[in-house]
Design an enzyme around this catalytic site. Structure first.
Site, PDB file in Angstrom:
ATOM      1  CB  ILE A   1      -0.946  -0.002   1.222  1.00  0.00           C
ATOM      2  CG1 ILE A   1      -1.716  -1.337   1.278  1.00  0.00           C
ATOM      3  CG2 ILE A   1      -1.890   1.187   1.150  1.00  0.00           C
ATOM      4  CD1 ILE A   1      -2.493  -1.672   0.022  1.00  0.00           C
ATOM      5  CD  GLU A   2       4.716   1.434  -2.731  1.00  0.00           C
ATOM      6  OE1 GLU A   2       5.296   2.402  -3.254  1.00  0.00           O
ATOM      7  OE2 GLU A   2       5.047   0.255  -2.933  1.00  0.00           O
ATOM      8  CG  ASN A   3      -3.178   5.017  -0.132  1.00  0.00           C
ATOM      9  OD1 ASN A   3      -2.306   5.145   0.711  1.00  0.00           O
ATOM     10  ND2 ASN A   3      -4.430   4.726   0.183  1.00  0.00           N
TER      11      ASN A   3
END
Length: 384
Positions: free
Chosen positions: A173-175
């Site tokens: 997860i790198e939003n």
């Protein structure tokens, strides 16, 4: 070629054991890679035929159902799929329909003893998020029906890989969104989603193990997964010790003072509270000089050996993750691909031996110059 300082008989024995050994989730010698975003990548099966790999993570589910057209998630597996997508409620979704080789390759990879995970998120695009716990649970239900075992099939949800079912789900997860859609958008829904998979969807009959992994950036706390680590079950963390200067693996090779080397935050990560007290944490390395945003973040096999030796005794040490499969395949110091070197590094450390000293003079790299698909090796603006 320069290999381990082993006899021919011992080398053959090593290769045979690598080919036949059963997967051990508790091992310190696991080598993990990501597949699906490599430039001009070979089939998944080709990666699985590399004896060094224990886990191959296929990426990515990079469109979430909250934002996806037609209310379904979307996928991107580089050159492995055609451009056609499924339709839902009369609308074209972003869920790729025709990936002719992935399903059969997943099954064959599993027959070879490999574990195949499906990764959710990735480094591009960064506008995905889960609105609430309820949405997180629905997302889990969809992925389980679409990519879990055939027994999980639902008539209303397609099976992009046919009868193939993954062994686990990975959260990379790198939003990053501006403006933020809600205050907790970077962490919202993941605990509920993981708990839905682990507690309600994974079978309890123990006939087959299913796994959850996460791939956080190296700064602590990770803005996406630190909360989930404490509140949801993870079997593995594949920590990206690259792309972020202050905690890249490179700093561990630089002497700080007479007391030894910097710990690249690995000891701090392994000290983090986690719902699974035995979670295995692997050190993530770029598989070539081109696999990260700075060539200096790349470690030679000899430098990786130094790093593995430094942390191998840690009870949570779980091996080495390399980003990514195509870069590792094309980077071949002394004509040995990078991932095979990582397996040699770990096996040598387990045996209490060292790699051939000639390795330290091995600077040649056979590498094709290729364009890049987007990946979690791409720049992460929130960590620049």
């Amino acid at each position: 070629m320069h290999f381990l300082s082993l006899s021919a008989t011992a080398l053959l024995a090593f290769l045979a054991s690598a080919a036949t050994a059963a997967f051990d989730a508790a091992s310190k010698n696991n080598v993990i890679t990501y597949w699906g975003q490599g430039a001009n990548q070979d089939r998944l099966l080709t990666t699985c035929q590399n004896l060094s790999y224990d886990i191959i993570v296929v990426g990515f589910v990079n469109v979430f159902p909250d934002q996806g057209a037609g209310g379904w998630p979307g996928t991107n597996f580089g050159n492995a799929c055609w451009g056609d997508v499924y339709r839902n409620n009369g609308v074209n979704t972003s869920l790729l329909q025709t990936c002719p080789n992935i399903g059969p390759d997943v099954i064959e990879c599993q027959n070879l003893g490999k574990k195949i995970f499906l990764s959710i998120g990735g480094g591009q695009p960064t506008d995905y998020w889960i609105k609430s716990n309820a949405y997180g649970k629905k997302f889990a239900d969809f992925l389980w029906a679409a990519f879990g075992p055939v027994s999980a099939t639902k008539s209303s949800i397609p099976r992009p890989w046919g009868d193939a079912g993954v062994d686990g789900f990975d959260f990379d997860i790198e939003n990053l969104m501006d403006p933020a859609p809600q205050n907790d958008y970077q962490t919202s829904g993941y605990v509920a989603m993981i708990n839905q998979l682990k507690n309600n969807l994974f079978p309890t009959d123990k006939t087959k193990a299913y796994y959850i992994s996460g791939a956080p950036q190296c700064p602590i706390p990770d803005s996406h997964l630190s909360v989930a680590l404490a509140k949801a079950w993870f079997d593995f963390f594949f920590i990206q010790f690259y792309n972020t200067e202050q905690c890249s693996a490179r700093v561990a090779t630089q002497k700080k003072n007479g007391n030894g080397q910097n710990d690249i935050s690995y000891k701090k990560w392994t000290a983090q509270a986690s719902k699974n007290p035995n979670v295995k944490m692997s050190i993530g390395l770029p598989a070539s000089k081109d696999a990260s945003i700075a060539t200096s973040y790349y470690l030679t096999p000899a430098e990786a050996q130094t790093l593995a030796t430094q942390f191998y005794a840690n009870k949570r040490f779980g091996g080495i993750m390399v980003w990514e499969a195509t870069e590792a395949q094309n980077n071949a110091p002394c004509n040995v691909d990078y991932s095979t070197w990582m397996k040699k590094v770990l096996e040598a450390r387990a045996a209490g031996t060292k790699l051939d000293t000639n390795l330290r003079t091995c600077a040649g790299v056979k590498k094709r110059s290729l364009p890049h698909y987007h990946s979690h090796g791409a720049p992460h603006h929130h960590h620049r």
